[in-house]
Design an enzyme around this catalytic site. Structure first.
Site, PDB file in Angstrom:
ATOM      1  N   ASP A 145       1.386  22.407  33.100  1.00 34.28           N
ATOM      2  CA  ASP A 145       2.249  23.255  33.928  1.00 34.28           C
ATOM      3  C   ASP A 145       3.132  24.192  33.126  1.00 34.28           C
ATOM      4  O   ASP A 145       4.192  24.612  33.612  1.00 34.28           O
ATOM      5  CB  ASP A 145       3.135  22.400  34.839  1.00 34.28           C
ATOM      6  CG  ASP A 145       2.324  21.657  35.888  1.00 34.28           C
ATOM      7  OD1 ASP A 145       2.881  20.753  36.513  1.00 34.28           O
ATOM      8  OD2 ASP A 145       1.126  21.969  36.075  1.00 34.28           O
ATOM      9  N   LYS A 174      -5.001  18.512  18.127  1.00 36.46           N
ATOM     10  CA  LYS A 174      -4.889  17.531  19.204  1.00 36.46           C
ATOM     11  C   LYS A 174      -3.671  17.929  20.035  1.00 36.46           C
ATOM     12  O   LYS A 174      -2.541  17.501  19.774  1.00 36.46           O
ATOM     13  CB  LYS A 174      -4.714  16.120  18.642  1.00 36.46           C
ATOM     14  CG  LYS A 174      -5.807  15.711  17.615  1.00 36.46           C
ATOM     15  CD  LYS A 174      -5.358  15.976  16.214  1.00 36.46           C
ATOM     16  CE  LYS A 174      -6.199  15.304  15.154  1.00 36.46           C
ATOM     17  NZ  LYS A 174      -7.619  15.474  15.181  1.00 36.46           N
ATOM     18  N   HIS A 202      -3.308   7.608  10.369  1.00 40.77           N
ATOM     19  CA  HIS A 202      -3.885   8.918  10.651  1.00 40.77           C
ATOM     20  C   HIS A 202      -2.785   9.947  10.889  1.00 40.77           C
ATOM     21  O   HIS A 202      -3.052  11.084  11.239  1.00 40.77           O
ATOM     22  CB  HIS A 202      -4.801   8.786  11.883  1.00 40.77           C
ATOM     23  CG  HIS A 202      -5.699   9.947  12.112  1.00 40.77           C
ATOM     24  ND1 HIS A 202      -5.600  10.751  13.229  1.00 40.77           N
ATOM     25  CD2 HIS A 202      -6.712  10.457  11.369  1.00 40.77           C
ATOM     26  CE1 HIS A 202      -6.519  11.691  13.172  1.00 40.77           C
ATOM     27  NE2 HIS A 202      -7.205  11.553  12.059  1.00 40.77           N
ATOM     28  N   LYS A 244       0.365  12.603  10.310  1.00 39.69           N
ATOM     29  CA  LYS A 244       0.699  13.693   9.387  1.00 39.69           C
ATOM     30  C   LYS A 244       2.174  13.998   9.592  1.00 39.69           C
ATOM     31  O   LYS A 244       2.559  14.742  10.503  1.00 39.69           O
ATOM     32  CB  LYS A 244      -0.145  14.944   9.647  1.00 39.69           C
ATOM     33  CG  LYS A 244      -1.626  14.764   9.327  1.00 39.69           C
ATOM     34  CD  LYS A 244      -2.410  14.180  10.464  1.00 39.69           C
ATOM     35  CE  LYS A 244      -3.895  14.087  10.113  1.00 39.69           C
ATOM     36  NZ  LYS A 244      -4.677  13.399  11.162  1.00 39.69           N
ATOM     37  N   ASP A 275      15.328  15.830   3.445  1.00 36.38           N
ATOM     38  CA  ASP A 275      16.794  15.717   3.487  1.00 36.38           C
ATOM     39  C   ASP A 275      17.322  15.244   4.840  1.00 36.38           C
ATOM     40  O   ASP A 275      18.450  15.596   5.230  1.00 36.38           O
ATOM     41  CB  ASP A 275      17.443  17.064   3.131  1.00 36.38           C
ATOM     42  CG  ASP A 275      17.444  17.327   1.635  1.00 36.38           C
ATOM     43  OD1 ASP A 275      17.129  16.396   0.867  1.00 36.38           O
ATOM     44  OD2 ASP A 275      17.743  18.462   1.233  1.00 36.38           O
ATOM     45  N   HIS A 324      -9.723  20.990  15.184  1.00 34.82           N
ATOM     46  CA  HIS A 324      -9.079  19.763  14.715  1.00 34.82           C
ATOM     47  C   HIS A 324      -7.758  19.497  15.428  1.00 34.82           C
ATOM     48  O   HIS A 324      -7.182  18.430  15.299  1.00 34.82           O
ATOM     49  CB  HIS A 324      -8.846  19.832  13.198  1.00 34.82           C
ATOM     50  CG  HIS A 324      -8.494  18.520  12.580  1.00 34.82           C
ATOM     51  ND1 HIS A 324      -7.200  18.175  12.236  1.00 34.82           N
ATOM     52  CD2 HIS A 324      -9.279  17.452  12.257  1.00 34.82           C
ATOM     53  CE1 HIS A 324      -7.198  16.962  11.708  1.00 34.82           C
ATOM     54  NE2 HIS A 324      -8.443  16.500  11.703  1.00 34.82           N
TER      55      HIS A 324
END
Length: 420
Positions: free
Chosen positions: A335, A330, A129, A131, A136, A328
């Site tokens: 603080d 997350k 899941h 991404k 380089d 979508h």
């Protein structure tokens, strides 16, 4: 902190990094961070880096779509491979369908591997899941943004761009992103756990880094804080071999150390007992805890998640359901000094089964931008009032109970009892 709160905190953190187990992720300084708040700007930056690549490009994603966003990324990958750059791509067998562009990749010399091609495969039920991207060995990317049009949701046009985030990293932390990709690349090839690599030298443990910024905050005013402590970054990868609880532990550490505020946004909010208790204990000791929860993607969760609201609201946690567009992202901020951006939902699949990756930022200026976005989403959301929640019809309460327990039973079966 009172004696009772202190004992709770000790129980909460007894298994966190730095206490008994070593973790393969580290905090390091000397990194630059760029925060993206939408796919459009993220893809433009990624394509620019790929077009300038000289040696290698690595990309891992759950979803790669053949659409207005995916095709330009695919074209950039093909251009890079055609001019001799080594290009490697990992897609998920369920998240990404078999696309005609895969033939173009093969013809251009792009190396492509599919993680767990079937729902139940040699890696069980788990998905990749994550991404991620590395260009380089110099630029790294991590977040929640799939390679898909910001406005498309399963064929439906969203009213606003999907609410999501990613970061571009430059500095020593990029080596950790690349290592995670390389391990996954070999795992797909050989079908089991690759040889472990020793932890990198020169980084602090996650617990030590978090405690460092807490010590700084105790001895300095907020305005002077960044001048007295060095910003640092950690790349946190969750897998089913070494770091099974890595991302959950990162959340627990930060929430347990909170002194004034915990802001958290997540589309699939079904955490286990430890994380729920951490939020409840934080609210009970006077921390401003605000949750932004996404809706209207999976009906089962829309009914199941509200079952958790009662104990959270009773403890003083503030909850808002976000429906302006598809939430979508997350992300979380503690603080104004600790923040995380990544792919991990706070549910059983992400915390217990899937391969996930988050970036944790400590004392980086981008945290302010992230905080502003979460606060704005909370204000735009539908606030859950405790009295109205308690007065909802009996049929709705029964449906919440049934959906939650059905979900919990299914997740306990999938995680072989690991989900609580």
């Amino acid at each position: 902190m009172s004696g009772g709160d202190g004992r709770r905190f000790d129980r909460l953190t007894q298994h966190l990094p730095g206490r008994r187990y070593w973790s393969r992720y580290r905090f390091c300084s000397g990194n630059s961070v760029r925060l993206f708040t939408a796919g459009e700007t993220y893809f433009a930056a990624l394509i620019e880096r790929i077009d300038a690549a000289k040696s290698n490009v690595a990309l891992e994603t759950y979803i790669f779509c053949d659409d207005a966003s995916g095709r330009p990324v695919s074209d950039a990958l093909v251009r890079a491979a055609t001019r001799g750059v080594r290009v490697r791509v990992i897609t998920d067998g369920v998240g990404t369908e078999r696309l005609p562009m895969f033939n173009d990749w093969q013809a251009a010399g792009i190396e492509h591997r599919i993680y767990n091609p079937h729902i139940f495969g040699r890696f069980g039920f788990s998905r990749t899941h994550r991404k991620l991207a590395v260009v380089d060995d110099e630029f790294g990317y991590c977040g929640g943004i799939n390679v898909v049009d910001d406005y498309d949701q399963n064929g439906t046009r969203l009213p606003y761009a999907r609410w999501d985030f990613a970061v571009e990293l430059e500095g020593p932390v990029v080596a950790d992103v690349l290592e995670a990709f390389d391990v996954q690349w070999e795992r797909i090839r050989i079908g089991h756990r690759p040889a472990l690599v020793p932890p990198p030298v020169g980084g602090a443990t996650p617990q030590a880094a978090t405690e460092r910024f807490v010590r700084v905050r105790r001895s300095a005013r907020t305005a002077d804080m960044r001048a007295m402590a060095e910003p640092c970054v950690a790349f946190v990868a969750r897998d089913n071999f070494v770091n099974r609880r890595a991302i959950e532990k990162a959340y627990l550490t930060a929430i347990g150390q909170a002194r004034s505020e915990v802001l958290l946004a997540n589309p699939y909010f079904m955490p286990g007992r430890k994380l729920r208790r951490a939020l409840i204990y934080a609210a009970q000791r006077g921390i401003d805890v605000r949750l932004v929860i996404g809706r209207k993607e999976f009906a089962m969760l829309d009914y199941a998640v509200p079952f958790l609201y009662r104990t959270l609201l009773k403890a003083g946690v503030k909850i808002a359901e976000y429906e302006k567009t598809m939430l979508h992202g997350k992300v979380a901020v503690v603080d104004s000094n600790w923040g995380t951006v990544g792919s991990s939902n706070l549910d059983a699949l992400s915390l217990m089964l899937n391969n996930e990756a988050n970036v944790v930022l400590v004392l980086h200026p981008e945290i302010d931008q992230l905080r502003t976005a979460i606060v704005a989403a909370f204000d735009e959301g539908r606030r859950i009032d405790e009295k109205h929640y308690a007065a909802r019809p009996a049929g709705e309460r029964l449906l919440n109970w049934f959906a939650y327990n059905t979900y919990r039973l299914a997740m306990k079966l999938l995680t072989v009892g690991g989900y609580d």
